[in-house]
Design a protein around this motif. Structure first.
Motif, PDB file in Angstrom:
ATOM      1  N   ASP A   8       0.835  -1.206   0.000  1.00 23.66           N
ATOM      2  CA  ASP A   8       0.000   0.000   0.000  1.00 23.66           C
ATOM      3  C   ASP A   8       0.866   1.250   0.000  1.00 23.66           C
ATOM      4  N   ILE A   9       1.923   1.205   0.787  1.00 29.23           N
ATOM      5  CA  ILE A   9       2.820   2.362   0.901  1.00 29.23           C
ATOM      6  C   ILE A   9       3.563   2.596  -0.413  1.00 29.23           C
ATOM      7  N   THR A  10       4.000   1.527  -1.038  1.00 33.93           N
ATOM      8  CA  THR A  10       4.742   1.692  -2.304  1.00 33.93           C
ATOM      9  C   THR A  10       3.858   2.346  -3.353  1.00 33.93           C
ATOM     10  N   LYS A  11       2.602   1.962  -3.402  1.00 35.11           N
ATOM     11  CA  LYS A  11       1.676   2.566  -4.376  1.00 35.11           C
ATOM     12  C   LYS A  11       1.339   3.998  -4.008  1.00 35.11           C
ATOM     13  N   GLN A  12       1.086   4.226  -2.749  1.00 38.76           N
ATOM     14  CA  GLN A  12       0.653   5.544  -2.294  1.00 38.76           C
ATOM     15  C   GLN A  12       1.764   6.583  -2.385  1.00 38.76           C
ATOM     16  N   LEU A  13       2.989   6.202  -2.061  1.00 40.42           N
ATOM     17  CA  LEU A  13       4.082   7.176  -1.980  1.00 40.42           C
ATOM     18  C   LEU A  13       5.130   7.033  -3.078  1.00 40.42           C
ATOM     19  N   GLY A  14       5.028   5.992  -3.898  1.00 45.63           N
ATOM     20  CA  GLY A  14       6.001   5.816  -4.970  1.00 45.63           C
ATOM     21  C   GLY A  14       7.387   5.454  -4.475  1.00 45.63           C
ATOM     22  N   VAL A  15       7.444   4.724  -3.370  1.00 46.88           N
ATOM     23  CA  VAL A  15       8.706   4.283  -2.786  1.00 46.88           C
ATOM     24  C   VAL A  15       8.737   2.764  -2.876  1.00 46.88           C
ATOM     25  N   SER A  16       9.862   2.195  -3.274  1.00 44.70           N
ATOM     26  CA  SER A  16       9.930   0.743  -3.416  1.00 44.70           C
ATOM     27  C   SER A  16       9.963   0.058  -2.055  1.00 44.70           C
ATOM     28  N   ALA A  17       9.556  -1.191  -2.044  1.00 48.69           N
ATOM     29  CA  ALA A  17       9.589  -1.991  -0.816  1.00 48.69           C
ATOM     30  C   ALA A  17      11.026  -2.113  -0.307  1.00 48.69           C
ATOM     31  N   ASP A  18      11.972  -2.286  -1.218  1.00 50.34           N
ATOM     32  CA  ASP A  18      13.386  -2.365  -0.814  1.00 50.34           C
ATOM     33  C   ASP A  18      13.841  -1.075  -0.127  1.00 50.34           C
ATOM     34  N   THR A  19      13.379   0.061  -0.643  1.00 51.05           N
ATOM     35  CA  THR A  19      13.735   1.339  -0.040  1.00 51.05           C
ATOM     36  C   THR A  19      13.176   1.439   1.373  1.00 51.05           C
ATOM     37  N   LEU A  20      11.925   1.033   1.549  1.00 51.28           N
ATOM     38  CA  LEU A  20      11.323   1.071   2.888  1.00 51.28           C
ATOM     39  C   LEU A  20      12.082   0.175   3.859  1.00 51.28           C
ATOM     40  N   ARG A  21      12.457  -1.005   3.393  1.00 54.52           N
ATOM     41  CA  ARG A  21      13.229  -1.908   4.249  1.00 54.52           C
ATOM     42  C   ARG A  21      14.585  -1.306   4.596  1.00 54.52           C
ATOM     43  N   TYR A  22      15.196  -0.639   3.604  1.00 52.95           N
ATOM     44  CA  TYR A  22      16.488  -0.005   3.843  1.00 52.95           C
ATOM     45  C   TYR A  22      16.345   1.144   4.848  1.00 52.95           C
ATOM     46  N   TYR A  23      15.317   1.956   4.695  1.00 55.08           N
ATOM     47  CA  TYR A  23      15.075   3.041   5.651  1.00 55.08           C
ATOM     48  C   TYR A  23      14.966   2.485   7.072  1.00 55.08           C
ATOM     49  N   GLU A  24      14.282   1.357   7.197  1.00 58.61           N
ATOM     50  CA  GLU A  24      14.130   0.745   8.515  1.00 58.61           C
ATOM     51  C   GLU A  24      15.487   0.262   9.030  1.00 58.61           C
ATOM     52  N   LYS A  25      16.235  -0.408   8.173  1.00 57.37           N
ATOM     53  CA  LYS A  25      17.549  -0.928   8.566  1.00 57.37           C
ATOM     54  C   LYS A  25      18.507   0.213   8.922  1.00 57.37           C
ATOM     55  N   PHE A  26      18.417   1.325   8.192  1.00 56.05           N
ATOM     56  CA  PHE A  26      19.297   2.476   8.397  1.00 56.05           C
ATOM     57  C   PHE A  26      18.904   3.274   9.637  1.00 56.05           C
ATOM     58  N   GLY A  27      17.694   3.054  10.120  1.00 57.12           N
ATOM     59  CA  GLY A  27      17.241   3.746  11.322  1.00 57.12           C
ATOM     60  C   GLY A  27      16.388   4.970  11.062  1.00 57.12           C
ATOM     61  N   LEU A  28      15.951   5.145   9.810  1.00 59.70           N
ATOM     62  CA  LEU A  28      15.072   6.274   9.497  1.00 59.70           C
ATOM     63  C   LEU A  28      13.628   5.963   9.885  1.00 59.70           C
TER      64      LEU A  28
END
Length: 132
Positions: A8-28
């Motif tokens: 849902d987030i990838t469609k709504q915000l145009g951010v890839s699932a990999d990017t979201l996972r990376y943001y989480e791993k990076f601490g964002l």
């Protein structure tokens, strides 16, 4: 409160699932809720945070700088001076890049005009061949 899956987030915000996972791993992105089976569930605060991250990236802040901004976001009144300093440095960097880009545009425009007016040879290739 609404909960959203990663798709849902990838469609709504145009951010890839990999990017979201990376943001989480990076601490964002922190404390992302999960279902018992491990599926990530994002809430409205997470969406706001992702939008903040994307806007900061468009302003040319690095992920490390964004992490600092997110930390400062929780108490902006006390971090105001630090935020101003960080933003002023970013603006100075952008001004330098703009100056460099303006110089490059002028050089390329000159070369293109010289090439159009040249009946022999190619000033573009000749200029690139020089050791300036």
């Amino acid at each position: 409160m609404s909960l959203y899956r990663i798709g849902d987030i990838t469609k709504q915000l145009g951010v890839s699932a990999d990017t979201l996972r990376y943001y989480e791993k990076f601490g964002l992105l922190i404390n992302i809720a999960r279902t018992p089976s491990g599926i990530r569930q994002y809430d409205d605060k997470d969406i706001s945070r992702i939008k903040f991250i994307k806007r900061a990236q468009r302003m040319n802040f690095s992920l490390e700088e964004i992490k600092n901004l997110l930390h400062m976001r929780t108490d902006p009144q006390h971090a105001k001076d630090e935020i101003r300093t960080m933003t002023a440095e970013k603006l100075a960097d952008i001004e330098t890049h703009l100056s460099d880009l303006t110089t490059l545009r002028n050089e390329l425009t000159l070369l293109l005009n010289l090439c159009r007016g040249s009946e022999d040879g190619c000033p573009i290739i000749e200029d690139l061949d020089t050791d300036n």
